[in-house]
Design a protein around this motif. Structure first.
Motif, PDB file in Angstrom:
ATOM      1  N   VAL A 212       0.831  -1.199   0.000  1.00 21.93           N
ATOM      2  CA  VAL A 212       0.000   0.000   0.000  1.00 21.93           C
ATOM      3  C   VAL A 212       0.868   1.253   0.000  1.00 21.93           C
ATOM      4  CG1 VAL A 212      -1.680   1.338   1.322  1.00 21.93           C
ATOM      5  CG2 VAL A 212      -1.965  -1.142   1.092  1.00 21.93           C
ATOM      6  N   VAL A 217      -2.090  -0.612  -4.144  1.00 20.19           N
ATOM      7  CA  VAL A 217      -3.169  -0.665  -3.164  1.00 20.19           C
ATOM      8  C   VAL A 217      -3.958  -1.970  -3.235  1.00 20.19           C
ATOM      9  CG1 VAL A 217      -5.291   0.449  -2.393  1.00 20.19           C
ATOM     10  CG2 VAL A 217      -3.340   1.841  -3.102  1.00 20.19           C
ATOM     11  N   THR A 248      -5.628   2.170   4.577  1.00 23.34           N
ATOM     12  CA  THR A 248      -5.834   1.938   3.147  1.00 23.34           C
ATOM     13  C   THR A 248      -7.199   2.448   2.697  1.00 23.34           C
ATOM     14  OG1 THR A 248      -4.430  -0.026   3.295  1.00 23.34           O
ATOM     15  CG2 THR A 248      -5.806   0.204   1.335  1.00 23.34           C
TER      16      THR A 248
END
Length: 401
Positions: A212, A217, A248
């Motif tokens: 991330v 991601v 995230t």
């Protein structure tokens, strides 16, 4: 009881002396494993009386640490990295705790100096010189699994804990990160380890968070969720998984899911200091959503939990300013600066608040200090942008020092 320092190093000439000075005269021996230094790291270690052993690096931190453990002659082992120092204030406690017969290991609280997200961590860095205690995992290596296995075999063994900060870690400072591009190497090592052990929730957490941070991601989120699905029994691993998922989802502008995971993170049974990052990010989300009163209350709770954390005061200042409370914002920024005198952003926002209050001379001084600190931290773009902004405010020229 005798104590050995055991370290692995490579090209640590800039920081090794500070580390070794923190334990000099307190440990009975220093074991240093050099993994290929090209500077004078080995000679610095030898100047402190350390025994230096060479090790051919093979992308396995656990193997390198275990190589050093074979040379330890003392009853106990203390593990440090070159960018860490031992806090002298805990030495009397450590000396007392090493005399306890049933202790197998001691978890130590580490302060991540300069970290804006999670300023504290808990690590098993002090343990008996026991043949069955060895590091595992090639990256983010730990002895915890070995300690747990020994406790199951021999029920008398216990794990101790010192609540005060025992280790100061300087590796998270901005300048240190800028000089060390370790991400790709870490990914390669952890990905290989996870391929061999796909049910390791700890590796899922570490590698997922790293993905991330590197902008990958989707695979990062997948690994973090995979780790949660494994339902790890350790509260610390569950905390990290929820914390990183919260981070995230916040990054993906999914505030509701981010809040859910931060709330799950803070419910884990861990010392409050270890959960500061989740509490702080939760409050940041509240602030971003315009829930200033709730955010302000949470920042004040964070400050009560750790009165020395400058980031808590800084964020409280941002919230008070958004609420129109300039006096409260100024007071919070000044508290942040008192706790962290080189806090450029706190000086910069203090300057803005003072300017809005009409305190032009004090505002000038705050902006001047912020510009100087940005330059000192090699953030030249921020310094130039702020200098231009100050000029646009119509303030007269003043020295940037």
């Amino acid at each position: 009881m005798t104590l050995s320092l055991c370290m692995i190093v490579k090209n640590e000439a800039a920081s090794l002396s500070r580390c070794l000075k923190s334990v000099e005269g307190w440990v009975d021996e220093m074991i240093i494993v050099d993994t290929g230094s090209t500077d004078n790291t080995p000679s610095i270690a030898q100047s402190f009386g350390a025994k230096v052993y060479n090790y051919a690096w093979n992308n396995d931190f656990a193997a390198a640490r275990n190589f050093g453990l074979q040379y330890v002659q003392s009853d106990w082992v203390l593990v440090l990295d070159a960018d860490e120092v031992l806090n002298p204030e805990v030495k009397p406690q450590l000396q007392g705790i090493l005399q306890q017969e049933n202790l197998l290991a001691v978890t130590l609280l580490r302060h991540e100096v300069g970290a804006q997200q999670s300023p504290y961590s808990l690590l098993s860095r002090l343990f008996r010189n026991h043949p069955h205690i060895r590091f595992q995992r090639p990256y983010h290596e730990l002895i915890d699994d070995c300690v747990l296995a020994l406790q199951k075999q021999e029920s008398h063994w216990q794990v101790g804990h010192i609540p005060e900060v025992a280790i100061e870690h300087f590796g998270y400072q901005v300048d240190a990160i800028a000089t060390r591009n370790k991400h790709q190497r870490a990914c390669e090592i952890m990905a290989a380890a996870l391929a061999n052990n796909p049910n390791d929730a700890y590796l899922c957490s570490k590698l997922g968070a790293l993905y991330v941070d590197m902008g990958q991601v989707e695979p990062g989120m997948h690994l973090l969720q995979q780790g949660l699905n494994l339902d790890p029994p350790e509260a610390s691993i569950r905390y990290e998984l929820h914390y990183h998922l919260g981070h995230t989802y916040a990054r993906c502008q999914q505030a509701a899911l981010a809040l859910h995971h931060y709330q799950q993170a803070v419910q884990q049974k861990l010392p409050g200091l270890l959960k500061l990052g989740a509490y702080n990010n939760w409050a940041n989300l509240l602030q971003d959503r315009g829930q200033y009163e709730q955010a302000s209350q949470q920042y004040q709770q964070i400050i009560a939990l750790q009165p020395d954390w400058a980031v808590g005061y800084y964020n409280l200042g941002l919230t008070r300013r958004a609420m129109g409370d300039l006096s409260g914002a100024i007071a919070a920024y000044r508290q942040a600066i008192q706790k962290q005198p080189d806090y450029a952003e706190a000086y910069q926002n203090l300057g803005v608040a003072l300017f809005k209050q009409g305190q032009l001379q004090a505002s000038q001084q705050a902006f001047s200090r912020a510009i100087a600190l940005h330059r000192q931290h090699n953030n030249i773009a921020a310094a130039k942008q702020l200098q231009q902004g100050v000029a646009e405010l119509g303030l007269p020229d003043f020295p940037y020092a």
